[in-house]
Design an enzyme around this catalytic site. Structure first.
Site, PDB file in Angstrom:
ATOM      1  N   LYS A 174       1.612  -9.208  -2.065  1.00 48.40           N
ATOM      2  CA  LYS A 174       2.903  -8.658  -2.474  1.00 48.40           C
ATOM      3  C   LYS A 174       4.041  -9.423  -1.815  1.00 48.40           C
ATOM      4  CE  LYS A 174       3.815  -4.175  -1.526  1.00 48.40           C
ATOM      5  NZ  LYS A 174       5.117  -3.977  -0.856  1.00 48.40           N
ATOM      6  N   SER A 175       3.939  -9.660  -0.513  1.00 47.36           N
ATOM      7  CA  SER A 175       5.025 -10.348   0.198  1.00 47.36           C
ATOM      8  C   SER A 175       5.249 -11.743  -0.375  1.00 47.36           C
ATOM      9  CB  SER A 175       4.681 -10.481   1.682  1.00 47.36           C
ATOM     10  OG  SER A 175       4.620  -9.211   2.288  1.00 47.36           O
TER      11      SER A 175
ATOM     12  N   ARG B 284       8.587 -13.305  -2.640  1.00 47.90           N
ATOM     13  CA  ARG B 284       9.300 -14.499  -2.182  1.00 47.90           C
ATOM     14  C   ARG B 284       9.227 -15.627  -3.205  1.00 47.90           C
ATOM     15  NH1 ARG B 284       7.938 -11.264   1.962  1.00 47.90           N
ATOM     16  NH2 ARG B 284       8.932 -11.479   4.002  1.00 47.90           N
TER      17      ARG B 284
ATOM     18  N   GLN C 244      11.147  -8.245   7.245  1.00 46.41           N
ATOM     19  CA  GLN C 244      12.151  -8.075   6.192  1.00 46.41           C
ATOM     20  C   GLN C 244      13.538  -8.397   6.725  1.00 46.41           C
ATOM     21  OE1 GLN C 244      11.540  -4.140   4.584  1.00 46.41           O
ATOM     22  NE2 GLN C 244       9.699  -4.768   3.488  1.00 46.41           N
TER      23      GLN C 244
ATOM     24  N   ASP D 142       1.108  -2.675   7.739  1.00 47.42           N
ATOM     25  CA  ASP D 142       0.861  -1.975   6.471  1.00 47.42           C
ATOM     26  C   ASP D 142      -0.548  -1.388   6.376  1.00 47.42           C
ATOM     27  OD1 ASP D 142       3.400  -2.494   5.591  1.00 47.42           O
ATOM     28  OD2 ASP D 142       2.841  -4.296   4.478  1.00 47.42           O
TER      29      ASP D 142
ATOM     30  N   ARG E 250      -0.156   3.352  -0.225  1.00 48.14           N
ATOM     31  CA  ARG E 250      -1.196   3.023   0.764  1.00 48.14           C
ATOM     32  C   ARG E 250      -1.893   4.294   1.298  1.00 48.14           C
ATOM     33  NH1 ARG E 250      -0.517  -2.342   0.747  1.00 48.14           N
ATOM     34  NH2 ARG E 250       1.573  -3.182   0.949  1.00 48.14           N
TER      35      ARG E 250
HETATM   36  C1  S3P Z   1       7.147  -7.019   4.454  1.00 45.26           C
HETATM   37  C2  S3P Z   1       7.354  -6.713   5.774  1.00 45.26           C
HETATM   38  C3  S3P Z   1       6.931  -5.446   6.388  1.00 45.26           C
HETATM   39  C4  S3P Z   1       5.916  -4.710   5.533  1.00 45.26           C
HETATM   40  C5  S3P Z   1       6.295  -4.697   4.088  1.00 45.26           C
HETATM   41  C6  S3P Z   1       6.433  -6.102   3.552  1.00 45.26           C
HETATM   42  C7  S3P Z   1       7.632  -8.302   3.935  1.00 45.26           C
HETATM   43  O1  S3P Z   1       8.062  -4.620   6.555  1.00 45.26           O
HETATM   44  O2  S3P Z   1       5.758  -3.393   5.998  1.00 45.26           O
HETATM   45  O3  S3P Z   1       5.320  -4.020   3.331  1.00 45.26           O
HETATM   46  O4  S3P Z   1       7.210  -8.706   2.830  1.00 45.26           O
HETATM   47  O5  S3P Z   1       8.440  -8.944   4.616  1.00 45.26           O
HETATM   48  P1  S3P Z   1       8.975  -4.692   7.899  1.00 45.26           P
HETATM   49  O6  S3P Z   1       9.535  -6.039   7.964  1.00 45.26           O
HETATM   50  O7  S3P Z   1      10.032  -3.649   7.691  1.00 45.26           O
HETATM   51  O8  S3P Z   1       8.041  -4.371   9.009  1.00 45.26           O
END
Ligand code: S3P
Length: 434
Positions: free
Chosen positions: A23-24, A28, A171, A317, A389
């Site tokens: 997902k991340s 991006r 994030q 996560d 989740r």
């Molecule tokens: C993510 C960062 C995490 C994670 C989220 C995805 C990202 O959040 O919990 O599911 O893609 O950068 P935080 O940066 O708030 O910890």
């Protein structure tokens, strides 16, 4: 639409599967592809609601994005200054990553944007990105409590900052770095603990120089991104449910294919290994700047541990799944230093503790973690509170029950793991959607 999972007890989980794309990395790929020059091709893209919200947001800012096949996306990048004002607010649904990263990217545009989300996203803290962006010269309005809707005002001149993150958040780091693309000077972010570094890796993949020196990441504004190809590995966060499901269910033997094992994400592997799990990391390779492997997981009896705090951001996560593992372990598992779990898609400490207690597990929530004493798992009905989740974690917990678990409010599983029930059934989970 309300969706309930009914999951029968017993297993085992056997076979092989490739869970959907990370997902991340998928988020991006759209964001960077949109502001690059040229056409970027993405394969293995996660077609979940969260990443599709990002995709649609960029389409409504004038970026042509084609979807020639399953998991394939072609993004016709418009360059750093080519986005167009959207006609309407950008609806980012349940996706915190979309809202926080886009706040950074949009702070440097010539036009205003309004970012909105669903009920859960509208309660999540946004000051953590607004504060550093305002220090860079951005103008962003939020509600009095620092939540969405966010109005990001365009036409501002951004200046680089040297920012120490108050919370370990990829994030927030990413939002500041993306604003840094538009800022005069060198933006530096220092992390209190390592967090996922996909933004930095992907910027480098798009030909943008990122400097890294221990906990400091630096980027200088005014450059350009060149289109590239992105091969998205399977999401370790989605694989985690199967790692736990197979570990806790006698007779299980699963192969999870092409999973991303970026070291800023592998806290779940460290934690399960310390608890006694049998997970083999096979055929390690690097694909498009990200480490990838196949993971073979077999049943193993677990024992409780005190989870080292430095692993928390690397597994942030995965705690819903890890709590289920802890509930099946012998002895006590203690988590501290994880207050962030209270501001995820739900309050994951409270919601998991409530659900585990309903199933007869001794789970005691604390302000920043949980203490779980492993034992027998009973049948029952739990509420996921719309948190994808939590829903998938309890689906795996059902494997250890006699009569199964009913899980309410599961529609948001589609935000990160479309076709979860179908894939899970294919390897032995008896799951029905109602
Ligand atoms: C993510 C960062 C995490 C994670 C989220 C995805 C990202 O959040 O919990 O599911 O893609 O950068 P935080 O940066 O708030 O910890």
């Amino acid at each position: 639409m309300a969706l309930t999972f009914e999951v029968a007890g017993g297993g085992p989980l056997r076979g092989r599967l490739r869970v959907p794309g990370d997902k991340s990395i998928s988020h991006r790929s759209i964001m960077l592809g949109a502001v690059a020059e040229g056409v970027s091709e993405v394969s293995g893209f996660l077609e979940g609601e969260d990443t599709l919200a990002t995709l649609r947001a960029f389409q409504s800012m004038g970026v042509s994005i084609e979807r020639p096949g399953v998991g394939c996306v072609a993004i016709h990048g418009v360059g750093l200054h080519g986005l167009q004002p959207p006609k309407e607010p950008l609806d980012l649904g349940n996706s915190g990553t979309s809202m926080r990263l886009m706040a950074g990217l949009l702070a440097g545009q010539a036009f205003d944007t309004v970012l909105v989300g669903d009920a859960s996203l509208s309660t999540r803290p946004m000051r953590r990105v607004i504060d550093p962006l305002i220090r860079m010269g951005a103008v962003i309005d939020a509600t009095a409590t620092g939540t969405a809707p966010l109005r990001v005002r365009g036409g501002q001149t951004l200046c680089a900052i040297d920012y120490h993150l108050p919370v370990a958040s990829a994030q927030v780091k990413s939002a500041v770095l993306l604003a840094g693309l538009y800022a005069h000077g060198r933006t530096i972010v220092t992390e209190p603990a390592a967090t996922r570094d996909h933004t930095e890796r992907m910027l480098a993949g798009f030909g943008y120089t990122v400097e890294r020196e221990r906990a400091r990441v630096g980027i200088t504004g005014g450059g350009r991104l060149r289109a590239t190809c992105v091969d998205v590995p399977a999401d370790l966060s989605s694989a985690a449910f199967f790692l736990v499901g197979a570990t806790i269910t006698p007779g299980s033997d699963l192969l999870l294919e092409h999973v991303g094992i970026n070291p800023t994400r592998t806290g779940v592997l460290n934690i399960l290994d310390a608890m006694g799990a049998d997970i083999q990391v096979m055929s390690e390779r690097t694909i498009g700047g990200e480490p990838v492997a196949d993971l073979r997981v077999r049943y193993a009896p677990l024992h409780g541990i005190a989870i080292p705090p430095q692993w928390v951001p690397l597994a942030i996560d995965e705690f819903p799944a890890i709590f289920v593992a802890a509930a099946c372990a012998e002895g006590e598992t203690t988590l501290t230093g994880a207050a962030e779990l209270r501001v995820k898609e739900s309050d994951r400490i409270q919601v998991m503790a409530d659900g585990l207690r309903t199933l007869g597990v001794a789970a005691t929530p604390t302000t920043d973690g949980m203490v779980i004493r492993g034992g027998a798992m009973g049948d029952g009905e739990v509420d996921s509170h719309g948190d994808h989740r939590i829903a998938m974690a309890f689906a795996m917990a059902a494997l250890r029950t006699q009569g199964g678990v009913r899980i309410l409010d599961c529609a948001n599983v589609n935000t990160s793991f479309p076709c979860f029930a179908v894939l899970a059934s294919g390897v032995g989970l008896s799951i029905t959607e109602r």
